[in-house]
Design an enzyme around this catalytic site. Structure first.
Site, short mmCIF file in Angstrom:
data_model
loop_
_atom_site.label_atom_id
_atom_site.label_comp_id
_atom_site.label_asym_id
_atom_site.label_seq_id
_atom_site.Cartn_x
_atom_site.Cartn_y
_atom_site.Cartn_z
N ASN A 210 0.66 -1.48 -0.05
CA ASN A 210 0.07 -0.13 -0.03
C ASN A 210 1.01 1.14 0.02
O ASN A 210 1.69 1.49 1.06
CB ASN A 210 -0.84 -0.11 1.24
CG ASN A 210 -1.68 1.48 1.32
OD1 ASN A 210 -2.62 1.54 0.78
ND2 ASN A 210 -1.15 2.22 2.28
N GLU A 211 0.86 1.93 -1.30
CA GLU A 211 1.48 3.45 -1.35
C GLU A 211 2.99 3.45 -1.01
O GLU A 211 3.29 4.58 -0.73
CB GLU A 211 0.47 4.06 -0.26
CG GLU A 211 -0.98 4.55 -0.53
CD GLU A 211 -1.72 5.40 0.40
OE1 GLU A 211 -0.82 5.94 1.31
OE2 GLU A 211 -2.66 5.86 -0.10
N GLU A 307 -9.08 3.96 -3.50
CA GLU A 307 -9.08 4.70 -2.51
C GLU A 307 -9.65 6.14 -2.48
O GLU A 307 -8.91 6.85 -3.40
CB GLU A 307 -7.56 4.54 -1.67
CG GLU A 307 -7.50 3.90 -0.24
CD GLU A 307 -6.26 4.03 0.30
OE1 GLU A 307 -5.62 3.30 0.45
OE2 GLU A 307 -6.13 5.29 0.75
#
Length: 598
Positions: A210-211, A307
């Protein structure tokens, strides 16, 4: 199938599914064998909204010659094909899932751990949250890489309810080393989770992190911590080694099917780069973090929105649970303030509320309006994404659930209560949806069909004042192809200018055999509506069913009581009524509407 034999010899397996027996020879030590068996009249596992999620359970027994049972294995699985399709086109590159041969528009959410202390998460809580996702017409949940690998009960619930799982590996928002010892540790982690989870039909995608790609490129950690040019280059090399080599290679070695796809990082390209909206998946936080208006969601639509979000308060009962003693429901109370962990959270909520709503002074009314605000923003986002189909083929909002009682981006609060947002998500995720996009000159009406069949609808358009009088009308007959989004009508604002739109609502409805829908669209912001006080009547039909009616428009009807309402935070026209199912009977149901906040 991998089997360890303590001695060489003849062995047998027995399948309960088709009562088949197989004989084979094993060498001493580890053996890999393939065992054919038949499923009569097999049925595919289908995601929610596309069919039944059929799951098979098979018991495999291993015998030594002579009849001694060595091991029993119980396996559950589903029969389905899932592919991630990325093809170049004139606008960039597609990003969509094909399930059992058909493109599937993804509707869903992100998941965080359901409790700050994971041993407290019960099977019942997992089941309740996943069923709530199903009830809201969702078909996918993304497990956020900053959380945990979830318990078997989570995946079992997703299998049973037709909810696909986007599975992040547990790496998020940081820089990770790539020395041999760490990489070997990661390999074992990947092996363990793949072997544990890959038979679940709900698993649709394995995602590296994630990210982290975005963190390296966008977040400025290197400057903040005075990294040298060589250090920064090493960070990128380590990232590529871990997420573009070690994890995907370990997946290939351990997956029994090549249909489960790998995606290195979510998002693939960071927020603010134009390519983030033309290829891959996108985390768009211009709204909330960037404090841009909700209307920006109409412009910032990517190929797959994995998201985005906006905060709202939890329900009153969950807010009261923040206190160890008597609850002091006051916005200035330090306990309540402490349950908002974003440094500027209250300030941002107020800023957005000023744009669209009257800001109430009392706590109960503020709690209510903050939920309406969150629901409104997320409705704009979800429906902008769905209107853009097939350019956009997925929308996963942040986030479904909470890990403690908190002001947050969730649609369901810590105690499992649906916030206004979750009720709105259910409406905005309907398989057939009417959606309105406004520009400077017109109201553009879209009909969105996620069903794999053509639909026919006789659609009525009415401008109605708040007392129920029809001011303007039109209608069309529409045939809509399967699985498309199409603009079906453009209403010129000049046609409605002679009416007071601050005291009227555009009703779009269909009562056709294929399509039974109703959409109420208000041309002005909620704070600019000229509402009259509604006389809302609650009629008890049975211990667990009530009927709601009103004499004039009741905007955002809020039913309050210690039960789950089948619908809530809805608009109701005079002359209409709505029946609501309660999860348990109540002696009294309290009610309020937006008028009460003016």
């Amino acid at each position: 199938m991998n089997i360890f034999a303590e001695e060489e010899g003849e062995y047998f397996t027995w399948f309960n599914l088709n009562r088949g027996m197989h004989k084979f020879h094993l060498n001493k030590g580890f053996n890999t064998i393939r065992l054919p068996y038949n499923i009569k009249n097999p049925k595919r596992w289908e995601p929610n909204g596309r069919g039944k999620p059929t799951v098979y359970a098979t018991k495999i027994s291993l015998y030594k010659k002579g009849g001694r049972i060595i091991r029993d294995i119980n396996v559950t699985y589903g029969l389905r094909d899932i592919e991630l399709i990325q093809e170049k086109d004139e606008k960039g590159k597609s990003f969509y899932f094909k399930v059992n041969g058909n493109p599937l528009y993804i509707k869903g959410t992100n998941w965080i751990p359901a409790d700050s202390f994971s041993p407290r998460i019960t099977k019942e809580k997992y089941q309740k949250l996943i069923k709530a996702a199903k009830e809201a017409n969702m078909n996918m949940i993304r497990i956020w890489g900053g959380g945990i690998y979830e318990d078997e009960e989570f995946y079992k619930a997703c299998d049973e309810n037709g909810i696909l799982v986007w599975q992040d590996f547990m790496f998020a928002g940081s820089f990770y080393p790539a020395d041999n010892e760490f990489l070997e540790n990661v390999k074992e982690e990947v092996k363990d989770q793949v072997k544990r989870l890959q038979n679940h039909p709900s698993i649709a995608l394995w995602c590296g992190n994630n990210e982290i790609d975005e963190a390296i490129v966008n977040w400025g950690y290197q400057k903040q911590f005075n990294y040298s040019k060589a250090d920064s280059l090493q960070v990128w090399k380590d990232y590529k080694k871990l997420f573009h080599e070690v994890i995907p290679n370990t997946l290939k070695e351990n997956l029994t099917s090549d249909k489960n796809k790998y995606w290195p990082s979510s998002p693939s390209i960071g927020w603010g780069h134009k390519e983030s909206l033309t290829e891959g998946d996108s985390h768009y936080w211009g709204v909330w973090w960037g404090e841009q208006p909700f209307e920006m969601y109409n412009e910032k639509v990517g190929r797959f929105m994995s998201e985005y979000g906006f905060q709202g308060m939890p329900t009153l009962s969950t807010t009261k649970s923040m206190f160890s003693g008597v609850a002091d429901l006051d916005l200035q109370n330090l306990t309540i303030k402490a349950h908002e962990k974003h440094a500027r959270g209250w300030e941002i909520i107020n800023k957005y509320m000023e744009r669209d709503y009257p800001i109430p002074t009392g706590f109960v009314k503020y709690n209510y309006v903050s939920q309406l605000l969150q629901a409104k923003g997320m409705q704009i986002a979800i429906e902008a994404h769905r209107r853009a189909k097939p350019y956009n083929m997925g929308t996963l909002y942040w986030q479904l659930n909470d890990c403690w009682p908190v002001v947050s981006w969730s649609s369901i609060d810590y105690l499992g209560n649906w916030k206004a947002f979750h009720y709105q998500a259910k409406r905005s995720f309907e398989p057939i949806l009417i959606s309105v996009a406004e520009n400077s000159k017109a109201y553009e009406i879209y009909l969105i069909n996620d069903v794999l069949k053509e639909i026919k609808a006789d659609i009525k358009f009415e401008l109605i004042d708040f007392a129920g009088k029809q001011l303007w009308k039109s209608n069309i007959n529409k045939e809509l192809k399967a699985d498309v989004s199409e603009k079906i009508l453009s209403i010129n604002k000049a046609d409605l200018v002679k009416f007071d739109v601050s005291k009227s609502v555009l009703k779009i409805s269909s009562d056709s055999e294929d399509v039974k829908l109703e959409k109420l669209f208000f041309p002005v912001r909620p704070k600019d509506l000229k509402l009259s006080k509604p006389n809302i009547t609650i009629k008890k039909i049975s211990p667990t069913e009530i009927e709601i009616s009103t004499d004039v428009l009741a905007k955002d009807v809020y039913l309050i009581g210690d039960t789950h309402f089948s619908d809530n935070f809805f608009d109701l026209l005079p002359g209409a009524s709505k029946r609501i199912i309660l999860s348990k009977s109540l002696d009294k149901v309290e009610v309020m509407s937006l008028f009460d906040t003016f």
